[in-house]
Motif scaffolding. Structure first.
Motif, mmCIF file in Angstrom:
data_model
loop_
_atom_site.group_PDB
_atom_site.id
_atom_site.type_symbol
_atom_site.label_atom_id
_atom_site.label_comp_id
_atom_site.label_asym_id
_atom_site.label_seq_id
_atom_site.Cartn_x
_atom_site.Cartn_y
_atom_site.Cartn_z
ATOM 1 N N ARG A 51 -11.575 97.708 -66.713
ATOM 2 C CA ARG A 51 -12.437 98.888 -65.997
ATOM 3 C C ARG A 51 -11.929 99.620 -64.960
ATOM 4 N NH1 ARG A 51 -16.977 94.588 -66.600
ATOM 5 N NH2 ARG A 51 -15.742 93.471 -65.305
ATOM 6 N N LYS A 52 -12.480 100.373 -64.210
ATOM 7 C CA LYS A 52 -11.971 101.152 -62.751
ATOM 8 C C LYS A 52 -11.750 99.912 -61.960
ATOM 9 C CE LYS A 52 -13.009 104.828 -59.964
ATOM 10 N NZ LYS A 52 -13.784 105.921 -59.695
ATOM 11 N N ALA A 53 -10.660 100.144 -61.278
ATOM 12 C CA ALA A 53 -10.477 99.107 -60.169
ATOM 13 C C ALA A 53 -11.320 99.504 -59.158
ATOM 14 C CB ALA A 53 -9.041 99.416 -59.666
ATOM 15 N N GLN A 54 -12.020 98.208 -58.758
ATOM 16 C CA GLN A 54 -12.707 98.379 -57.643
ATOM 17 C C GLN A 54 -13.157 97.052 -56.979
ATOM 18 O OE1 GLN A 54 -16.837 99.380 -59.075
ATOM 19 N NE2 GLN A 54 -17.009 97.812 -60.385
ATOM 20 N N LEU A 55 -14.105 97.089 -55.737
ATOM 21 C CA LEU A 55 -14.229 95.912 -55.104
ATOM 22 C C LEU A 55 -15.472 96.089 -54.525
ATOM 23 C CD1 LEU A 55 -12.951 93.434 -53.483
ATOM 24 C CD2 LEU A 55 -11.952 95.383 -51.987
ATOM 25 N N VAL A 56 -16.120 94.976 -54.359
ATOM 26 C CA VAL A 56 -17.584 95.014 -53.616
ATOM 27 C C VAL A 56 -17.626 93.793 -52.633
ATOM 28 C CG1 VAL A 56 -19.986 94.741 -53.902
ATOM 29 C CG2 VAL A 56 -18.933 95.888 -55.432
ATOM 30 N N LEU A 57 -17.658 94.263 -51.322
ATOM 31 C CA LEU A 57 -17.688 92.988 -50.366
ATOM 32 C C LEU A 57 -19.040 92.907 -49.740
ATOM 33 C CD1 LEU A 57 -14.657 94.066 -48.215
ATOM 34 C CD2 LEU A 57 -14.633 92.533 -49.745
ATOM 35 N N GLU A 58 -19.646 91.988 -49.206
ATOM 36 C CA GLU A 58 -20.954 91.755 -48.886
ATOM 37 C C GLU A 58 -20.880 90.627 -47.826
ATOM 38 O OE1 GLU A 58 -23.219 88.693 -51.704
ATOM 39 O OE2 GLU A 58 -23.755 90.960 -52.045
ATOM 40 N N CYS A 59 -22.020 90.751 -46.951
ATOM 41 C CA CYS A 59 -22.308 89.634 -46.152
ATOM 42 C C CYS A 59 -22.554 88.534 -46.493
ATOM 43 C CB CYS A 59 -23.746 90.153 -45.325
ATOM 44 S SG CYS A 59 -24.073 88.948 -43.931
ATOM 45 N N GLU A 60 -22.060 87.360 -45.997
ATOM 46 C CA GLU A 60 -22.215 85.955 -46.614
ATOM 47 C C GLU A 60 -23.759 85.473 -46.827
ATOM 48 O OE1 GLU A 60 -21.373 82.446 -44.682
ATOM 49 O OE2 GLU A 60 -22.297 83.138 -42.879
ATOM 50 N N ARG A 61 -24.535 86.317 -46.059
ATOM 51 C CA ARG A 61 -25.947 85.997 -46.167
ATOM 52 C C ARG A 61 -26.733 86.780 -47.098
ATOM 53 N NH1 ARG A 61 -28.572 84.506 -40.557
ATOM 54 N NH2 ARG A 61 -30.241 83.676 -42.260
ATOM 55 N N GLY A 62 -25.957 87.544 -48.055
ATOM 56 C CA GLY A 62 -26.449 88.263 -49.012
ATOM 57 C C GLY A 62 -26.717 87.816 -50.324
ATOM 58 N N GLY A 63 -27.588 88.269 -50.992
ATOM 59 C CA GLY A 63 -28.014 87.556 -52.287
ATOM 60 C C GLY A 63 -29.023 86.530 -51.987
ATOM 61 N N LYS A 64 -29.268 85.932 -53.410
ATOM 62 C CA LYS A 64 -30.405 84.860 -53.123
ATOM 63 C C LYS A 64 -29.915 83.673 -53.413
ATOM 64 C CE LYS A 64 -34.486 87.631 -54.775
ATOM 65 N NZ LYS A 64 -35.640 87.442 -55.789
ATOM 66 N N TYR A 65 -30.485 82.428 -53.026
ATOM 67 C CA TYR A 65 -30.177 81.105 -53.342
ATOM 68 C C TYR A 65 -30.396 80.936 -54.567
ATOM 69 C CZ TYR A 65 -29.724 75.977 -53.073
ATOM 70 O OH TYR A 65 -29.488 74.910 -53.337
ATOM 71 N N VAL A 66 -29.658 80.424 -55.536
ATOM 72 C CA VAL A 66 -29.913 79.710 -56.834
ATOM 73 C C VAL A 66 -29.615 78.354 -56.681
ATOM 74 C CG1 VAL A 66 -29.303 79.963 -59.042
ATOM 75 C CG2 VAL A 66 -29.167 81.917 -57.747
ATOM 76 N N PRO A 67 -30.804 77.590 -56.848
ATOM 77 C CA PRO A 67 -30.681 76.086 -56.681
ATOM 78 C C PRO A 67 -30.302 75.455 -57.873
ATOM 79 C CG PRO A 67 -32.981 76.791 -57.323
ATOM 80 C CD PRO A 67 -32.249 78.032 -57.177
ATOM 81 N N ALA A 68 -29.405 74.379 -57.703
ATOM 82 C CA ALA A 68 -28.576 73.859 -58.868
ATOM 83 C C ALA A 68 -29.762 73.049 -59.816
ATOM 84 C CB ALA A 68 -27.595 72.720 -58.232
ATOM 85 N N CYS A 84 -29.284 89.862 -47.236
ATOM 86 C CA CYS A 84 -28.873 90.692 -46.467
ATOM 87 C C CYS A 84 -28.585 91.943 -47.210
ATOM 88 C CB CYS A 84 -27.866 90.325 -45.541
ATOM 89 S SG CYS A 84 -27.054 91.451 -44.531
ATOM 90 N N PRO A 85 -28.809 93.142 -46.981
ATOM 91 C CA PRO A 85 -28.275 94.132 -47.839
ATOM 92 C C PRO A 85 -27.115 94.964 -47.330
ATOM 93 C CG PRO A 85 -29.813 95.130 -46.080
ATOM 94 C CD PRO A 85 -29.724 93.442 -46.012
ATOM 95 N N PHE A 86 -26.495 94.212 -46.492
ATOM 96 C CA PHE A 86 -24.938 94.915 -46.187
ATOM 97 C C PHE A 86 -24.034 94.817 -47.270
ATOM 98 C CE2 PHE A 86 -20.808 94.237 -44.516
ATOM 99 C CZ PHE A 86 -20.586 95.357 -43.672
ATOM 100 N N ARG A 87 -23.322 96.057 -47.625
ATOM 101 C CA ARG A 87 -22.497 95.942 -48.725
ATOM 102 C C ARG A 87 -21.339 97.138 -48.419
ATOM 103 N NH1 ARG A 87 -25.913 94.803 -52.114
ATOM 104 N NH2 ARG A 87 -25.198 92.637 -52.422
ATOM 105 N N LEU A 88 -20.116 96.646 -48.838
ATOM 106 C CA LEU A 88 -18.896 97.581 -48.718
ATOM 107 C C LEU A 88 -18.590 97.793 -50.089
ATOM 108 C CD1 LEU A 88 -17.081 96.121 -45.509
ATOM 109 C CD2 LEU A 88 -18.726 98.147 -45.514
ATOM 110 N N CYS A 89 -18.039 98.993 -50.814
ATOM 111 C CA CYS A 89 -17.383 99.197 -51.888
ATOM 112 C C CYS A 89 -16.040 99.975 -51.717
ATOM 113 C CB CYS A 89 -18.179 100.124 -52.695
ATOM 114 S SG CYS A 89 -19.817 99.542 -52.997
ATOM 115 N N GLY A 90 -15.125 99.168 -52.208
ATOM 116 C CA GLY A 90 -13.702 99.770 -52.321
ATOM 117 C C GLY A 90 -13.274 100.309 -53.628
ATOM 118 N N TYR A 91 -12.575 101.249 -53.580
ATOM 119 C CA TYR A 91 -12.198 102.081 -54.701
ATOM 120 C C TYR A 91 -10.580 102.223 -54.589
ATOM 121 C CZ TYR A 91 -17.294 102.822 -55.068
ATOM 122 O OH TYR A 91 -18.596 102.716 -55.209
#
Length: 170
Positions: A51-68, A84-91
């Motif tokens: 696919r197109k070369a890309q990169l998504v960076l986010e705050c380590e506190r982003g997303g939801k905890y998924v229990p084991a 946390c909604p913080f997100r950077l996109c690299g292209y």
């Protein structure tokens, strides 16, 4: 109920910076985040083979905890995740052969850390630090001495004695 926290860090990442190597771009973003007292992780990365070369960076506190599926000891302690909604996109631009970073969302919904000393992500050992630590461990050097020597080599290191001790016993 306290008012929701909103910290905007977008202006610190908004730049025309372009890098030929994606790792240099990630390194720059992490250094900016470190100065602002939070940690960035790579959420998604595609080198561009399928696919197109890309990169998504986010705050380590982003997303939801998924229990084991299996109950773990750490489940009783809670989670750092707070969506946390913080997100950077690299292209990657094929014409210029350069990577650039854009801010998708610069807001944080949590307090930033007071310091990153001993932080799980920011305090991770770099490959050259791991080699150095292995060598010092083979020579039976105490963890506090390993840490002090490591701090002399890299004063900006966020590694703690506990992380050095844990790395020695893996």
């Amino acid at each position: 109920m306290p008012p929701p926290i909103e910290i905007d860090t977008a202006s610190h990442f908004a730049s025309d910076r372009q890098e030929s190597d994606r790792y240099e771009l990630i390194k720059w973003a992490r250094s900016v985040a470190e100065n602002l007292r939070f940690a960035i992780i790579v959420r998604r990365s595609d080198s561009g083979k399928k696919r197109k070369a890309q990169l998504v960076l986010e705050c380590e506190r982003g997303g939801k905890y998924v229990p084991a599926k299996k109950k773990l000891k750490s489940d009783s302690f809670g989670t750092r995740k707070c969506e946390c909604p913080f997100r950077l996109c690299g292209y990657y631009n094929k014409e210029t052969k350069l990577w650039r970073l854009t801010v998708a969302n610069g807001m944080h919904n949590h307090e930033l850390y007071k310091g990153l000393q001993g932080h799980l992500v920011a305090g991770r050992l770099k490959p050259q630090e791991k080699e150095f630590m292995d060598e010092m461990t083979r020579n039976a050097v105490a963890p506090k001495n390993i840490l002090s020597t490591s701090k002399e080599r890299d004063p900006d290191s966020k590694t703690s004695t506990k992380q050095v001790y844990n790395a020695r016993h893996r």
